[in-house]
Design a protein around this motif. Structure first.
Motif, PDB file in Angstrom:
ATOM      1  N   ALA A 158       5.543 -35.954 -24.232  1.00  0.00           N
ATOM      2  CA  ALA A 158       6.896 -35.674 -23.734  1.00  0.00           C
ATOM      3  C   ALA A 158       7.018 -36.076 -22.267  1.00  0.00           C
ATOM      4  O   ALA A 158       8.050 -36.631 -21.842  1.00  0.00           O
ATOM      5  CB  ALA A 158       7.220 -34.195 -23.923  1.00  0.00           C
ATOM      6  N   PHE A 159       5.983 -35.796 -21.498  1.00  0.00           N
ATOM      7  CA  PHE A 159       6.000 -36.178 -20.078  1.00  0.00           C
ATOM      8  C   PHE A 159       6.132 -37.695 -19.941  1.00  0.00           C
ATOM      9  O   PHE A 159       6.984 -38.185 -19.178  1.00  0.00           O
ATOM     10  CB  PHE A 159       4.709 -35.693 -19.403  1.00  0.00           C
ATOM     11  N   ILE A 160       5.301 -38.436 -20.677  1.00  0.00           N
ATOM     12  CA  ILE A 160       5.329 -39.899 -20.563  1.00  0.00           C
ATOM     13  C   ILE A 160       6.653 -40.448 -21.060  1.00  0.00           C
ATOM     14  O   ILE A 160       7.226 -41.373 -20.449  1.00  0.00           O
ATOM     15  CB  ILE A 160       4.156 -40.521 -21.346  1.00  0.00           C
ATOM     16  N   ARG A 161       7.182 -39.893 -22.151  1.00  0.00           N
ATOM     17  CA  ARG A 161       8.426 -40.404 -22.732  1.00  0.00           C
ATOM     18  C   ARG A 161       9.594 -40.257 -21.766  1.00  0.00           C
ATOM     19  O   ARG A 161      10.572 -41.008 -21.847  1.00  0.00           O
ATOM     20  CB  ARG A 161       8.718 -39.667 -24.044  1.00  0.00           C
ATOM     21  N   SER A 162       9.491 -39.316 -20.827  1.00  0.00           N
ATOM     22  CA  SER A 162      10.571 -39.172 -19.842  1.00  0.00           C
ATOM     23  C   SER A 162      10.595 -40.343 -18.862  1.00  0.00           C
ATOM     24  O   SER A 162      11.566 -40.510 -18.124  1.00  0.00           O
ATOM     25  CB  SER A 162      10.421 -37.846 -19.085  1.00  0.00           C
ATOM     26  N   TYR A 163       9.515 -41.138 -18.878  1.00  0.00           N
ATOM     27  CA  TYR A 163       9.448 -42.329 -18.018  1.00  0.00           C
ATOM     28  C   TYR A 163       9.453 -43.637 -18.808  1.00  0.00           C
ATOM     29  O   TYR A 163       9.970 -44.649 -18.336  1.00  0.00           O
ATOM     30  CB  TYR A 163       8.164 -42.286 -17.162  1.00  0.00           C
ATOM     31  N   HIS A 164       8.854 -43.611 -20.011  1.00  0.00           N
ATOM     32  CA  HIS A 164       8.744 -44.846 -20.807  1.00  0.00           C
ATOM     33  C   HIS A 164       8.526 -44.476 -22.267  1.00  0.00           C
ATOM     34  O   HIS A 164       7.857 -43.478 -22.570  1.00  0.00           O
ATOM     35  CB  HIS A 164       7.580 -45.703 -20.290  1.00  0.00           C
TER      36      HIS A 164
END
Length: 202
Positions: A158-164
């Motif tokens: 979820a953290f990464i998906r907020s950027y890419h």
């Protein structure tokens, strides 16, 4: 060369007898015979050491008939000592300045990569192919995670998906480049000293 003069100065001081001679003649003028008597050496020894001191311009000589008198060259004693200090610290400061310039250049490069690969609202446009730029991007991302906190895999996704959107690739890169440690699908930041560093790459 200044360095050669500094070395010659310190070579002249590299003998206990010569140091003792300088201590005595710093107070008053001494004849060679009197120096020999005070130091318990032969006049020939005084002549030998006086020649070394004279080459480094540390003493003055005055002849009166058949007697040679020695006195300290205060000016060159002080200027050579100061030159040594200045030479060492000047080069140290130059090295420090050079290091600061390198750090400033690295910071500018890091910021340019971040500006090029992230949008104004912080989204990652693409994952860089070049390793150096990729490491800068990864470092920029993990710097937003909490140190000491343990993340589940869904939380990292979820953290990464907020950027890419490609969270699987970035998650894998976090571990491969030693930014994060994974055990039983739990992720935690490694100490920064363990992170793959882009600063050593060309």
């Amino acid at each position: 060369m200044q360095l050669e003069k500094i070395v010659a100065y310190h070579k002249a001081l590299s003998d206990p007898t010569r140091i003792k001679m300088l201590v005595l003649i710093a107070q008053e003028e001494y004849s060679g015979q009197r120096l020999a008597e005070r130091l318990g050496v032969t006049p020939a020894t005084i002549t030998h050491h006086a020649a070394k001191l004279r080459e480094a311009a540390l003493i003055n000589e005055r002849r009166d008939k058949n007697t040679i008198y020695f006195s300290l060259n205060h000016y060159f004693m002080k200027t050579n000592a100061t030159a040594t200090f200045d030479f060492i610290y000047r080069h140290a400061v130059q090295k420090e300045d050079s290091l600061m310039q390198d750090q400033e250049a690295q910071q500018k490069y890091q910021q340019s990569v971040i500006n090029n690969f992230f949008t104004a609202d912080g989204r990652l446009k693409t994952i860089p192919a070049q390793l150096k730029k990729k490491l800068i991007v990864l470092e920029h991302l993990v710097s937003r995670l909490e140190r000491g906190r343990k993340y589940t895999e869904p939380e990292i996704n979820a953290f990464i998906r907020s950027y890419h959107d490609d969270f699987a690739t970035l998650r894998r890169e976090f571990v491969m480049q030693h930014f994060m440690y994974r055990e039983n699908s739990i992720y935690e930041l490694n100490p920064p000293e363990m992170w793959a560093s882009w600063r050593q790459l060309k």
